[in-house]
Design a protein around this motif. Structure first.
Motif, PDB file in Angstrom:
ATOM      1  N   LYS A 122     -10.315  16.570   7.225  1.00 58.30           N
ATOM      2  CA  LYS A 122      -9.961  15.420   8.052  1.00 58.30           C
ATOM      3  C   LYS A 122      -8.540  15.506   8.590  1.00 58.30           C
ATOM      4  O   LYS A 122      -8.132  14.659   9.386  1.00 58.30           O
ATOM      5  N   ASN A 123      -7.781  16.514   8.133  1.00 56.53           N
ATOM      6  CA  ASN A 123      -6.381  16.671   8.517  1.00 56.53           C
ATOM      7  C   ASN A 123      -5.622  15.373   8.254  1.00 56.53           C
ATOM      8  O   ASN A 123      -4.866  14.877   9.094  1.00 56.53           O
ATOM      9  N   THR A 124      -5.847  14.834   7.077  1.00 54.66           N
ATOM     10  CA  THR A 124      -5.291  13.551   6.692  1.00 54.66           C
ATOM     11  C   THR A 124      -4.702  13.639   5.295  1.00 54.66           C
ATOM     12  O   THR A 124      -5.287  14.266   4.409  1.00 54.66           O
ATOM     13  N   MET A 125      -3.561  13.025   5.094  1.00 49.38           N
ATOM     14  CA  MET A 125      -2.960  12.939   3.779  1.00 49.38           C
ATOM     15  C   MET A 125      -3.028  11.497   3.291  1.00 49.38           C
ATOM     16  O   MET A 125      -3.130  10.557   4.089  1.00 49.38           O
ATOM     17  N   TYR A 126      -2.975  11.334   1.985  1.00 51.81           N
ATOM     18  CA  TYR A 126      -3.172  10.029   1.376  1.00 51.81           C
ATOM     19  C   TYR A 126      -2.116   9.742   0.322  1.00 51.81           C
ATOM     20  O   TYR A 126      -1.503  10.646  -0.242  1.00 51.81           O
ATOM     21  N   LEU A 127      -1.941   8.476   0.064  1.00 57.66           N
ATOM     22  CA  LEU A 127      -1.134   8.027  -1.058  1.00 57.66           C
ATOM     23  C   LEU A 127      -1.930   6.962  -1.789  1.00 57.66           C
ATOM     24  O   LEU A 127      -2.089   5.847  -1.288  1.00 57.66           O
ATOM     25  N   GLN A 128      -2.459   7.324  -2.950  1.00 57.66           N
ATOM     26  CA  GLN A 128      -3.180   6.370  -3.779  1.00 57.66           C
ATOM     27  C   GLN A 128      -2.166   5.618  -4.623  1.00 57.66           C
ATOM     28  O   GLN A 128      -1.404   6.227  -5.376  1.00 57.66           O
ATOM     29  N   MET A 129      -2.162   4.302  -4.510  1.00 59.45           N
ATOM     30  CA  MET A 129      -1.197   3.466  -5.200  1.00 59.45           C
ATOM     31  C   MET A 129      -1.936   2.525  -6.138  1.00 59.45           C
ATOM     32  O   MET A 129      -2.724   1.687  -5.695  1.00 59.45           O
ATOM     33  N   ASN A 130      -1.680   2.666  -7.420  1.00 56.17           N
ATOM     34  CA  ASN A 130      -2.297   1.830  -8.437  1.00 56.17           C
ATOM     35  C   ASN A 130      -1.233   1.026  -9.172  1.00 56.17           C
ATOM     36  O   ASN A 130      -0.054   1.352  -9.144  1.00 56.17           O
ATOM     37  N   SER A 131      -1.675  -0.013  -9.846  1.00 54.37           N
ATOM     38  CA  SER A 131      -0.776  -0.862 -10.635  1.00 54.37           C
ATOM     39  C   SER A 131       0.440  -1.284  -9.823  1.00 54.37           C
ATOM     40  O   SER A 131       1.586  -1.177 -10.273  1.00 54.37           O
ATOM     41  N   LEU A 132       0.189  -1.778  -8.645  1.00 54.33           N
ATOM     42  CA  LEU A 132       1.274  -2.125  -7.728  1.00 54.33           C
ATOM     43  C   LEU A 132       2.141  -3.251  -8.267  1.00 54.33           C
ATOM     44  O   LEU A 132       1.645  -4.183  -8.917  1.00 54.33           O
ATOM     45  N   LYS A 133       3.431  -3.134  -7.985  1.00 52.57           N
ATOM     46  CA  LYS A 133       4.424  -4.099  -8.414  1.00 52.57           C
ATOM     47  C   LYS A 133       5.114  -4.700  -7.197  1.00 52.57           C
ATOM     48  O   LYS A 133       5.150  -4.081  -6.138  1.00 52.57           O
ATOM     49  N   PRO A 134       5.684  -5.893  -7.331  1.00 49.91           N
ATOM     50  CA  PRO A 134       6.398  -6.492  -6.195  1.00 49.91           C
ATOM     51  C   PRO A 134       7.481  -5.577  -5.626  1.00 49.91           C
ATOM     52  O   PRO A 134       7.709  -5.590  -4.409  1.00 49.91           O
ATOM     53  N   GLU A 135       8.134  -4.791  -6.473  1.00 54.52           N
ATOM     54  CA  GLU A 135       9.178  -3.893  -6.006  1.00 54.52           C
ATOM     55  C   GLU A 135       8.647  -2.724  -5.183  1.00 54.52           C
ATOM     56  O   GLU A 135       9.430  -1.955  -4.612  1.00 54.52           O
ATOM     57  N   ASP A 136       7.329  -2.558  -5.118  1.00 50.82           N
ATOM     58  CA  ASP A 136       6.725  -1.550  -4.260  1.00 50.82           C
ATOM     59  C   ASP A 136       6.626  -2.025  -2.819  1.00 50.82           C
ATOM     60  O   ASP A 136       6.259  -1.242  -1.932  1.00 50.82           O
ATOM     61  N   THR A 137       6.922  -3.286  -2.575  1.00 56.81           N
ATOM     62  CA  THR A 137       6.875  -3.835  -1.225  1.00 56.81           C
ATOM     63  C   THR A 137       7.834  -3.078  -0.316  1.00 56.81           C
ATOM     64  O   THR A 137       9.033  -2.997  -0.588  1.00 56.81           O
ATOM     65  N   ALA A 138       7.312  -2.503   0.759  1.00 55.42           N
ATOM     66  CA  ALA A 138       8.105  -1.698   1.676  1.00 55.42           C
ATOM     67  C   ALA A 138       7.227  -1.252   2.832  1.00 55.42           C
ATOM     68  O   ALA A 138       6.009  -1.441   2.823  1.00 55.42           O
ATOM     69  N   HIS A 139       7.865  -0.660   3.833  1.00 58.86           N
ATOM     70  CA  HIS A 139       7.147  -0.024   4.912  1.00 58.86           C
ATOM     71  C   HIS A 139       7.012   1.454   4.553  1.00 58.86           C
ATOM     72  O   HIS A 139       8.013   2.109   4.256  1.00 58.86           O
ATOM     73  N   GLN A 195       2.724  -1.350   6.468  1.00 60.73           N
ATOM     74  CA  GLN A 195       3.405  -2.285   5.579  1.00 60.73           C
ATOM     75  C   GLN A 195       2.588  -2.531   4.321  1.00 60.73           C
ATOM     76  O   GLN A 195       1.386  -2.806   4.381  1.00 60.73           O
ATOM     77  N   VAL A 196       3.254  -2.436   3.190  1.00 58.07           N
ATOM     78  CA  VAL A 196       2.658  -2.770   1.901  1.00 58.07           C
ATOM     79  C   VAL A 196       3.439  -3.936   1.316  1.00 58.07           C
ATOM     80  O   VAL A 196       4.649  -3.846   1.129  1.00 58.07           O
ATOM     81  N   SER A 197       2.744  -5.023   1.049  1.00 58.07           N
ATOM     82  CA  SER A 197       3.371  -6.204   0.474  1.00 58.07           C
ATOM     83  C   SER A 197       2.643  -6.570  -0.811  1.00 58.07           C
ATOM     84  O   SER A 197       1.430  -6.783  -0.796  1.00 58.07           O
ATOM     85  N   VAL A 198       3.388  -6.630  -1.897  1.00 54.55           N
ATOM     86  CA  VAL A 198       2.816  -6.941  -3.204  1.00 54.55           C
ATOM     87  C   VAL A 198       3.368  -8.287  -3.646  1.00 54.55           C
ATOM     88  O   VAL A 198       4.562  -8.426  -3.911  1.00 54.55           O
ATOM     89  N   SER A 199       2.504  -9.265  -3.717  1.00 58.55           N
ATOM     90  CA  SER A 199       2.929 -10.621  -4.052  1.00 58.55           C
ATOM     91  C   SER A 199       1.756 -11.410  -4.598  1.00 58.55           C
ATOM     92  O   SER A 199       0.612 -11.185  -4.225  1.00 58.55           O
ATOM     93  N   SER A 200       2.066 -12.337  -5.488  1.00 59.19           N
ATOM     94  CA  SER A 200       1.046 -13.219  -6.020  1.00 59.19           C
ATOM     95  C   SER A 200       0.922 -14.485  -5.199  1.00 59.19           C
ATOM     96  O   SER A 200       0.037 -15.299  -5.418  1.00 59.19           O
TER      97      SER A 200
END
Length: 115
Positions: free
Chosen positions: A76-93, A110-115
């Protein structure tokens, strides 16, 4: 020309998971050093993870080690980033980039981690 399109971001609760994608055109990812970066408002861009030309992860930031995994689908000529156990401090572009083609950046996702 080289184009990178990131996708897969969104709003997720703490402890949740996301899988980011980076679709590349104008370049074959296999055989290149590839990486994921992230940048939060008011902070410097941070290297998250790097994969070498042989497909092995050679760097993972301490803050995400054990939770994030970089990978690639050559077909697929595609790269990935699997993100588990996300924390609020992971919030970023989040951005992908290719060694030797560092001038080429996509819009990021954009990844936003919030309750």
């Amino acid at each position: 020309q080289v184009q990178l399109v990131e996708s897969g971001g969104g709003l997720v609760q703490p402890g949740g998971s996301l899988r980011l994608s980076c679709a590349a055109s104008g370049i074959i990812l296999r055989g290149n050093v590839v990486a994921w970066y992230r940048q939060a408002p008011g902070k410097e861009r941070e290297l998250v993870a790097t994969m070498n030309r042989g497909g092995s992860t050679i760097y993972t930031a301490d803050s995400v080690k054990g939770r994030f995994t970089i990978s690639m689908d050559s077909y697929k000529n595609t790269m990935y980033l699997q993100m588990n156990s996300l924390k609020p401090e992971d919030t970023a572009h989040y951005y992908c980039n290719i060694g030797g083609y560092t001038a080429y950046w996509g819009q990021g996702t954009q990844v936003s981690v919030s309750s």
